[in-house]
Design a protein around this motif. Structure first.
Motif, PDB file in Angstrom:
ATOM      1  N   ALA A 193      67.826  62.712  48.040  1.00 57.67           N
ATOM      2  CA  ALA A 193      68.543  63.984  48.165  1.00 57.67           C
ATOM      3  C   ALA A 193      69.826  63.810  48.960  1.00 57.67           C
ATOM      4  N   LYS A 194      69.799  62.965  49.987  1.00 50.96           N
ATOM      5  CA  LYS A 194      70.974  62.768  50.830  1.00 50.96           C
ATOM      6  C   LYS A 194      72.109  62.085  50.076  1.00 50.96           C
ATOM      7  N   ASP A 195      71.792  61.401  48.974  1.00 47.69           N
ATOM      8  CA  ASP A 195      72.844  60.746  48.199  1.00 47.69           C
ATOM      9  C   ASP A 195      73.780  61.751  47.551  1.00 47.69           C
ATOM     10  N   SER A 196      73.292  62.974  47.309  1.00 49.87           N
ATOM     11  CA  SER A 196      74.118  63.975  46.630  1.00 49.87           C
ATOM     12  C   SER A 196      74.630  65.056  47.564  1.00 49.87           C
ATOM     13  N   ALA A 197      74.212  65.056  48.825  1.00 53.20           N
ATOM     14  CA  ALA A 197      74.659  66.075  49.774  1.00 53.20           C
ATOM     15  C   ALA A 197      74.818  65.453  51.156  1.00 53.20           C
ATOM     16  N   PHE A 198      75.894  65.817  51.825  1.00 55.08           N
ATOM     17  CA  PHE A 198      76.184  65.312  53.163  1.00 55.08           C
ATOM     18  C   PHE A 198      75.521  66.239  54.175  1.00 55.08           C
ATOM     19  N   PRO A 199      74.516  65.763  54.934  1.00 53.24           N
ATOM     20  CA  PRO A 199      73.771  66.659  55.825  1.00 53.24           C
ATOM     21  C   PRO A 199      74.483  66.898  57.154  1.00 53.24           C
ATOM     22  N   VAL A 200      74.482  68.164  57.567  1.00 52.32           N
ATOM     23  CA  VAL A 200      75.087  68.581  58.833  1.00 52.32           C
ATOM     24  C   VAL A 200      74.041  69.378  59.606  1.00 52.32           C
ATOM     25  N   LEU A 201      73.840  69.042  60.866  1.00 50.25           N
ATOM     26  CA  LEU A 201      72.827  69.705  61.683  1.00 50.25           C
ATOM     27  C   LEU A 201      73.465  70.735  62.610  1.00 50.25           C
ATOM     28  N   LEU A 202      72.858  71.917  62.667  1.00 51.35           N
ATOM     29  CA  LEU A 202      73.179  72.927  63.671  1.00 51.35           C
ATOM     30  C   LEU A 202      71.978  73.021  64.603  1.00 51.35           C
ATOM     31  N   THR A 203      72.208  72.920  65.889  1.00 45.13           N
ATOM     32  CA  THR A 203      71.126  72.969  66.859  1.00 45.13           C
ATOM     33  C   THR A 203      71.648  73.598  68.139  1.00 45.13           C
ATOM     34  N   HIS A 204      70.753  74.194  68.906  1.00 46.76           N
ATOM     35  CA  HIS A 204      71.202  74.791  70.161  1.00 46.76           C
ATOM     36  C   HIS A 204      71.379  73.716  71.229  1.00 46.76           C
ATOM     37  N   ALA A 205      70.318  73.076  71.602  1.00 42.11           N
ATOM     38  CA  ALA A 205      70.386  71.985  72.571  1.00 42.11           C
ATOM     39  C   ALA A 205      70.496  70.661  71.823  1.00 42.11           C
ATOM     40  N   ALA A 206      71.469  69.863  72.196  1.00 37.58           N
ATOM     41  CA  ALA A 206      71.698  68.594  71.496  1.00 37.58           C
ATOM     42  C   ALA A 206      70.539  67.631  71.721  1.00 37.58           C
ATOM     43  N   PRO A 207      69.914  67.130  70.658  1.00 36.85           N
ATOM     44  CA  PRO A 207      68.880  66.106  70.842  1.00 36.85           C
ATOM     45  C   PRO A 207      69.508  64.811  71.357  1.00 36.85           C
ATOM     46  N   SER A 208      68.700  63.996  71.977  1.00 37.34           N
ATOM     47  CA  SER A 208      69.189  62.719  72.476  1.00 37.34           C
ATOM     48  C   SER A 208      69.559  61.795  71.325  1.00 37.34           C
ATOM     49  N   SER A 209      70.318  60.760  71.632  1.00 38.94           N
ATOM     50  CA  SER A 209      70.775  59.835  70.598  1.00 38.94           C
ATOM     51  C   SER A 209      69.636  59.045  69.956  1.00 38.94           C
ATOM     52  N   ASP A 210      68.495  58.958  70.653  1.00 38.43           N
ATOM     53  CA  ASP A 210      67.364  58.246  70.071  1.00 38.43           C
ATOM     54  C   ASP A 210      66.373  59.186  69.374  1.00 38.43           C
ATOM     55  N   SER A 211      66.767  60.441  69.199  1.00 40.71           N
ATOM     56  CA  SER A 211      65.928  61.390  68.470  1.00 40.71           C
ATOM     57  C   SER A 211      65.839  60.990  66.998  1.00 40.71           C
ATOM     58  N   PRO A 212      64.698  61.211  66.345  1.00 41.82           N
ATOM     59  CA  PRO A 212      64.614  60.952  64.902  1.00 41.82           C
ATOM     60  C   PRO A 212      65.644  61.737  64.103  1.00 41.82           C
ATOM     61  N   LEU A 213      66.088  62.878  64.636  1.00 41.76           N
ATOM     62  CA  LEU A 213      67.095  63.672  63.931  1.00 41.76           C
ATOM     63  C   LEU A 213      68.426  62.933  63.833  1.00 41.76           C
ATOM     64  N   ALA A 214      68.720  62.089  64.815  1.00 43.63           N
ATOM     65  CA  ALA A 214      69.982  61.350  64.803  1.00 43.63           C
ATOM     66  C   ALA A 214      70.055  60.373  63.631  1.00 43.63           C
ATOM     67  N   LYS A 215      68.912  59.999  63.106  1.00 38.98           N
ATOM     68  CA  LYS A 215      68.900  59.084  61.958  1.00 38.98           C
ATOM     69  C   LYS A 215      69.137  59.816  60.643  1.00 38.98           C
ATOM     70  N   ALA A 222      76.289  71.569  68.443  1.00 38.63           N
ATOM     71  CA  ALA A 222      75.354  72.107  69.426  1.00 38.63           C
ATOM     72  C   ALA A 222      76.095  72.936  70.466  1.00 38.63           C
ATOM     73  N   GLY A 223      75.322  73.561  71.357  1.00 43.27           N
ATOM     74  CA  GLY A 223      75.880  74.334  72.466  1.00 43.27           C
ATOM     75  C   GLY A 223      74.987  74.188  73.680  1.00 43.27           C
ATOM     76  N   HIS A 224      74.561  75.339  74.223  1.00 45.68           N
ATOM     77  CA  HIS A 224      73.549  75.433  75.277  1.00 45.68           C
ATOM     78  C   HIS A 224      74.060  75.108  76.676  1.00 45.68           C
ATOM     79  N   THR A 225      74.952  74.176  76.833  1.00 45.81           N
ATOM     80  CA  THR A 225      75.308  73.689  78.169  1.00 45.81           C
ATOM     81  C   THR A 225      76.273  74.597  78.925  1.00 45.81           C
ATOM     82  N   HIS A 226      77.044  75.413  78.203  1.00 47.81           N
ATOM     83  CA  HIS A 226      78.147  76.197  78.798  1.00 47.81           C
ATOM     84  C   HIS A 226      79.168  75.276  79.466  1.00 47.81           C
ATOM     85  N   GLY A 227      79.137  74.000  79.116  1.00 52.09           N
ATOM     86  CA  GLY A 227      80.014  73.041  79.776  1.00 52.09           C
ATOM     87  C   GLY A 227      79.698  72.847  81.244  1.00 52.09           C
TER      88      GLY A 227
END
Length: 294
Positions: A193-215, A222-227
């Motif tokens: 499915a990913k071959d025909s569509a470029f996936p973009v994630l919307l999330t409130h709190a950013a997952p860590s770089s080693d999250s399975p979602l990063a793959k 993302a947001g949540h931090t208010h900077g």
């Protein structure tokens, strides 16, 4: 009778008076900064973005916190006026948009004025569920409000945008309660499915770089931090007064093999102040760049 030296008393009062004036000036500035929205337009170089989607404009808003403070609605009104003249193709809201139901409606009415051709998409944050540190926090369900405003709420679900020259963007939203783990089982994110569509994630709190979602996602917002909301100088740079475990407070960062974009947010929560981290509304222009260049 004890003689009182009035001159000595006046001198003793000076430090207290100066301290009060300094505190008042600091509070006034922090209240001002909370209203001083940083309106940004910028290119976002996205490795592997389908070329037909290069040039697409995305308005990224986060942490409006409708109903928390009147300044949040005023900030959003200014943002809508600014963004409306720029006609974004797509609007994304990365959580903590809504709060108490009735007090949230005016903010949704403002967002409805944007009418982007590709739609407005949102994900939940902790405040949509009434989860917060305030003693007044109460559990709630805001799902009905999104439909009234024509906003598509993504709760561990994905929506494919209309294809361009055979290529599509697949917008996926992580529900705050699950942390997006429901997306890990999505058939829309399988390799074919990913071959025909470029996936973009919307999330409130950013997952860590080693999250399975990063793959799974080469691009995430993302947001949540208010900077940090309230930051002070230190020997290592600006640091938030209230520390939480965030890899990134704001900006564009490497995330796994892709990019994570973190917004400082439009509104405030808990206190109507910001310090050295202005509220933000950013219109990104997605720009194709070859994956080989990164």
């Amino acid at each position: 009778m004890v003689a009182v030296n009035t001159k000595t008393l006046r001198k003793a009062r000076i430090p207290a008076t100066l301290a009060a004036l300094a505190a008042g000036a600091a509070a006034a500035y922090m209240a001002y900064e909370a209203r001083w929205v940083d309106y940004r337009t910028a290119d976002l170089l996205v490795p592997g973005l389908p070329e037909p989607w290069s040039g697409t404009t995305v308005l990224h808003l986060s942490d409006v916190h409708a109903g928390s403070f009147a300044l949040n609605e005023r900030n959003l009104a200014k943002v809508v006026d600014w963004a409306g003249s720029l006609s974004p193709d797509l609007v994304i809201l990365t959580g903590d948009t809504l709060g108490e139901l009735e007090r949230s409606r005016p903010c949704l009415q403002l967002l409805a004025r944007l009418e982007p051709p590709l739609g407005t998409f949102a994900v939940t944050g902790n405040h949509e569920y009434g989860l917060g540190k305030s003693p007044l926090a109460r559990a709630r369900d805001t799902s009905s409000l999104w439909q009234e405003a024509g906003v598509t709420l993504l709760q561990d679900t994905c929506v494919a945008l209309p294809p361009r020259d055979g290529a599509s963007l697949l917008l996926c939203g992580a529900d705050h309660l699950t942390g997006g783990h429901g997306l890990l089982r999505s058939s829309e994110l399988s390799e074919p499915a990913k071959d025909s569509a470029f996936p973009v994630l919307l999330t409130h709190a950013a997952p860590s770089s080693d999250s399975p979602l990063a793959k799974l996602f080469p691009l995430a917002f993302a947001g949540h931090t208010h900077g940090g909301q309230l930051r002070v100088p230190s020997g290592t740079g600006l640091v938030p007064l209230h520390k939480e475990e965030h890899q990134h407070l704001s900006g564009v960062h490497r995330w796994g093999a892709g990019l994570m974009v973190v917004s400082r947010g439009v509104g405030v929560s808990f206190l109507p102040f910001r310090l050295l981290t202005r509220p933000e509304a950013t219109l990104w222009r997605l720009v194709y760049t070859s994956s080989d260049e990164h």
